[in-house]
Design an enzyme around this catalytic site. Sequence first.
Site, PDB file in Angstrom:
ATOM      1  N   ASP A 208       0.827  -1.204   0.000  1.00  0.00           N
ATOM      2  CA  ASP A 208       0.000   0.000   0.000  1.00  0.00           C
ATOM      3  C   ASP A 208       0.869   1.264   0.000  1.00  0.00           C
ATOM      4  O   ASP A 208       1.874   1.328   0.707  1.00  0.00           O
ATOM      5  CB  ASP A 208      -0.861  -0.044   1.274  1.00  0.00           C
ATOM      6  CG  ASP A 208      -1.973   0.965   1.273  1.00  0.00           C
ATOM      7  OD1 ASP A 208      -2.885   0.825   0.454  1.00  0.00           O
ATOM      8  OD2 ASP A 208      -1.940   1.887   2.107  1.00  0.00           O
ATOM      9  N   GLU A 273       2.168  -0.329  -4.809  1.00  0.00           N
ATOM     10  CA  GLU A 273       1.270   0.766  -5.193  1.00  0.00           C
ATOM     11  C   GLU A 273       2.096   2.037  -5.100  1.00  0.00           C
ATOM     12  O   GLU A 273       2.406   2.529  -4.014  1.00  0.00           O
ATOM     13  CB  GLU A 273       0.054   0.860  -4.254  1.00  0.00           C
ATOM     14  CG  GLU A 273      -0.941   1.900  -4.764  1.00  0.00           C
ATOM     15  CD  GLU A 273      -1.928   2.426  -3.723  1.00  0.00           C
ATOM     16  OE1 GLU A 273      -2.957   2.964  -4.108  1.00  0.00           O
ATOM     17  OE2 GLU A 273      -1.653   2.304  -2.513  1.00  0.00           O
TER      18      GLU A 273
HETATM   19  C1  GLC Z   1      -4.186   3.023  -0.813  1.00  0.00           C
HETATM   20  C2  GLC Z   1      -5.378   2.104  -0.815  1.00  0.00           C
HETATM   21  C3  GLC Z   1      -6.571   2.891  -0.357  1.00  0.00           C
HETATM   22  C4  GLC Z   1      -6.320   3.371   1.055  1.00  0.00           C
HETATM   23  C5  GLC Z   1      -5.030   4.189   1.127  1.00  0.00           C
HETATM   24  C6  GLC Z   1      -4.568   4.381   2.540  1.00  0.00           C
HETATM   25  O1  GLC Z   1      -4.283   4.003  -1.788  1.00  0.00           O
HETATM   26  O2  GLC Z   1      -5.554   1.537  -2.076  1.00  0.00           O
HETATM   27  O3  GLC Z   1      -7.746   2.125  -0.411  1.00  0.00           O
HETATM   28  O4  GLC Z   1      -7.391   4.144   1.497  1.00  0.00           O
HETATM   29  O5  GLC Z   1      -3.970   3.569   0.448  1.00  0.00           O
HETATM   30  O6  GLC Z   1      -4.120   3.177   3.085  1.00  0.00           O
END
Ligand code: GLC
Length: 547
Positions: A208, A273
């Site tokens: 994440d 991500e």
């Molecule tokens: C990422 C996740 C999202 C979440 C954020 C904070 O972007 O995909 O769903 O709210 O991180 O953890």
Amino acid sequence: MNTPWYHKTTIYQIYPRSFFDSNRDGIGDLKGIILKLDYIHQLGFETLWISPFFSSPQADTGYDISSYTDIAPEYGSMDEALQLIDEVHQRGMKIVFDMVMNHTSIEHPWFKESRTSRNNPKSDWYIWRDSHLPSLGEGLGVRAKPNNWQSLTGGSGWHYSPERKQYFWSSFLPFQPDLNYRNPEVKKTMSDTVRFWLNKGVDGFRLDIFNVIYKNAEFRNNPFSFKLLPTEDDPSGFFQEAKFNLNQPESFAFAKELRSVCDEFGEKILLGEVSGDRSIIRKFLGDDVNNGLGLVFDFEMLNFQFSADYFRKLIERIEIHFPDPFMPVYVFSNHDRRRSIHKLGEDLRKAKLLALLQLTVRGVPCVYYGEEIGMTDLPQPFNTAMDPVPHKFRSIPRFVFDLLGLTINRDEVRTPMQWDSTPNAGFSSAGKTWLPVHKNYSKINVERASKAEDSLLNTIQGLMKVRNHERSLQEGSLEILSGLPKGILGYTRKLNKEKVAILLNFDPQPRKFEFEYSECLFKLSKTDNLANAKLHLNGYSGMILKA
Ligand code: GLC
Ligand code: CA
């Protein structure tokens, strides 16, 4: 070098709260996923990525963790998590957990301890800073944030804590304080958390918001920028260049460290991500060799345009930035953004063509649950949202976001999976589900789609069979074909002597042109054909051909 399995795989993303509810409380759970594993297996996907189901106050539906090694009771138990891992493996599949390393919940015992004083054992586990004007003093009631950094959701990410008379930093929302990875104990503890799950058999992690994991050590102010809103290729926005709070060199180095932790257990997937320019996000993968994260998302394509020209250019750029030994990821929807079907005007012919591209282009496809049946978003009011993000923007009228094409209320893309036409779409037999089921469920559901020969679902299943059979589609090189008629995108995939060609007609009109290939492996439309070196493609149709 052999291609690692995670460069050849196919990923199906499950949002566990919305997949299948096994115990009638209106909330999807781990047992529910186990009960539906055969469905995903038959569809042909190898890897499951499951959004977080760990202990959490659920203020950001699980992306706010209060214990990394416990399961939230509404999702099940540790035994069920182990059973899930085991059942996935029994089917020859892989399972990927969601590792939210950057921040914990404000309710995590570590943070509760950290905030009590400036000298407790966990005092340095989070990012604490003094006001940049301490001398103005509390006495005057004047406080100034430590620097000008903005959070990813807009507004300062610094939050004052009266206990310490200091600010803590949150990259996302105020109840998600960032851990301090410059503290070796934090790094060690989180690496051990990764080991904890690897020991239990998981095949790796989706990471994440990994690009914010390190921040500038001196906390330098970000420079001014004219940019109002962050975009997928440039996270700067809210009038500042995000120079010092994300994509720091230490984050690229940490990617390699995490990779070596995973390497202790064999070949494991690390899917980051991250966001930013491709030349920057590429650095998370390693310099010239694949020794960082194994894969990163490239979110620019979530804003795709449905045209041959757009995809040709996209593929060309991606091939430049992610050449062998790297592998790109192709993703068009997830739990944070609008489902791709909206960009396609809910036209299932277009959705099939997009699936043909996603499953044959050189890259790992990542498909969000429900995409395979063309599930649509469900507009919902901001003020009753479960998602915390829309509450932050309640004062701004919704049409502003719609005009900008932004999904602020992520509940809209997280509604329960539509299994059949029984009440609650067969997702749950509870009276009320955690989010409403889309009203179109009697038309759009798995049961119905599986009975219609030419449904999107059956098309995807058919495509997956071809992909899982043809090694060239899994790991072959890619070459874009030139000289094709307007509106047609074509490319080949080649591995040793195996070669296939993929032709896609992005125009509504049929096209006929010369093409010398011997055999048709797959066609989207029954009346597409290849005869006497002439290829006939219907509008929005496509084929896989063998040389
Ligand atoms: C990422 C996740 C999202 C979440 C954020 C904070 O972007 O995909 O769903 O709210 O991180 O953890
Ligand atoms: Ca349940």
